[in-house]
Design a protein around this motif. Structure first.
Motif, PDB file in Angstrom:
ATOM      1  N   GLN A 125      -0.768   1.781  -1.931  1.00  0.00           N
ATOM      2  CA  GLN A 125      -0.704   2.024  -0.502  1.00  0.00           C
ATOM      3  C   GLN A 125      -2.047   2.430   0.104  1.00  0.00           C
ATOM      4  N   THR A 139      -4.909  -3.140   1.639  1.00  0.00           N
ATOM      5  CA  THR A 139      -3.827  -2.171   1.607  1.00  0.00           C
ATOM      6  C   THR A 139      -2.492  -2.903   1.531  1.00  0.00           C
ATOM      7  N   PRO A 143       6.328  -1.719   2.025  1.00  0.00           N
ATOM      8  CA  PRO A 143       6.539  -0.273   1.900  1.00  0.00           C
ATOM      9  C   PRO A 143       6.756   0.139   0.455  1.00  0.00           C
ATOM     10  N   LEU A 144       6.847   1.428   0.252  1.00  0.00           N
ATOM     11  CA  LEU A 144       7.214   1.942  -1.056  1.00  0.00           C
ATOM     12  C   LEU A 144       8.589   1.415  -1.445  1.00  0.00           C
ATOM     13  N   ASP A 161      -2.516   7.018  -4.784  1.00  0.00           N
ATOM     14  CA  ASP A 161      -1.296   7.274  -4.013  1.00  0.00           C
ATOM     15  C   ASP A 161      -0.616   8.571  -4.440  1.00  0.00           C
ATOM     16  N   LEU A 167       3.831  10.419   0.529  1.00  0.00           N
ATOM     17  CA  LEU A 167       4.282   9.234  -0.195  1.00  0.00           C
ATOM     18  C   LEU A 167       5.331   9.636  -1.235  1.00  0.00           C
TER      19      LEU A 167
END
Length: 300
Positions: A125, A139, A143-144, A161, A167
């Motif tokens: 990220q 980047t 998303p996660l 991260d 996060l």
């Protein structure tokens, strides 16, 4: 479940068979010792650049492309190994050129593979300074992800991260139990930054964090020449876990697996009956909940 996390050295490969031999040896060694989840480090795939020859592996831009071109093949082989040995594998991360994410720059990507053949990826990220310049890594726009597996709910925070609390918090709010943190650090200070991040995320989320590291030196690259670290598995210093939060660690710079048996029930117990309730109480302070999106991935 029993976790194996790697302190992994990069090697030169004369041919594809040499890569397959190394990957099989590492996976079989962990599986033979009862591991169910195997965690490889960040940029462990850079050794694939050697298959294109020294002129390519020594050139940063060419090496990024050479590795990316081999990732589908290496992912397929790790998928085969996961099925053969009945294990879940977090693959060594790699620079991957994916035009769905960026038109001309790579992302830093790893893949979690289940023994049933299901898999999904996680992109890094936030980029470090060297990834911004000279690597120019993009980047990750995705998303996660929360990976729902037969072993539990797993999330991945690639190296840098792990040093950003929100996060980790986003994954905890989504239900994560195990946070995997593949890393690539040149200096001992870098290793400790990631380790302290891993231990902090375990404390805040009352979960288990798993750190893997690249180790050793190579003379065929200008980008991953020196790396240091070790495997580590951490939990909250609370009920059911060691008083210092250190479940298991390897030895700095020594290649090999670090193992630990950490059942899901231990995580559930500390969250419900621990001396403190970090995972629950985080949201009591206004603004502390994460608004970051998390994608659900069913690997069961």
């Amino acid at each position: 479940m029993k976790i194996a996390t790697a302190a992994y050295p990069l090697d030169w490969f004369d041919d594809w068979a040499a890569f397959e031999s190394k990957a099989r040896a590492w996976v079989s060694n962990a599986a033979d010792q009862g591991a169910e989840l195997l965690v490889f480090p960040e940029y462990g795939a850079m050794e694939l650049s050697t298959l294109a020859g020294r002129n390519v592996s020594m050139d940063l831009e060419q090496s990024l492309h050479a590795v990316s071109e081999r990732v589908p093949q290496s992912d397929a082989f790790y998928t085969k190994l996961a099925a053969e040995f009945g294990v879940h594998i977090l693959t060594p991360s790699a620079p991957v050129f994916d035009t769905d994410v960026h038109p001309d720059r790579p992302v830093n990507r790893t893949r979690l593979i289940a023994p049933n053949g299901k898999s999904a990826v996680q992109d890094k990220q936030i980029m470090t300074m060297f990834e911004r310049d000279p690597w120019d890594v993009a980047t990750g726009s995705a998303p996660l992800s929360l990976f729902d597996t037969d072993l539990g709910k797993i999330g991945v925070l690639i190296c840098y991260d792990s040093e950003f609390p929100l996060l980790g918090r986003a994954l905890v709010e989504a239900g994560v139990e195990y946070l995997l943190m593949p890393s690539c650090t040149e200096a001992l200070a870098g290793y400790w930054r990631v380790r302290l991040g891993a231990m902090s995320r375990a404390l805040e989320g009352q979960c288990v964090s798993v750190m893997a590291s690249l180790v050793g030196s190579v003379d065929w690259s200008t980008s991953v020449t020196e790396t240091t670290g070790m495997g580590g598995i951490y939990g909250p210093p609370d009920t059911g876990f060691p008083s210092d939060g250190v479940i298991a660690t390897g030895e700095i710079g020594k290649a090999g697996w670090t193992f630990a048996d950490v059942p899901r029930e231990t995580i559930a117990h500390v969250r419900a009956d621990g001396v403190v309730r970090n995972a629950t109480h985080w949201s009591e302070k206004e603004g502390n909940s994460s608004a970051l999106p998390v994608t659900y991935c069913d690997l069961r």
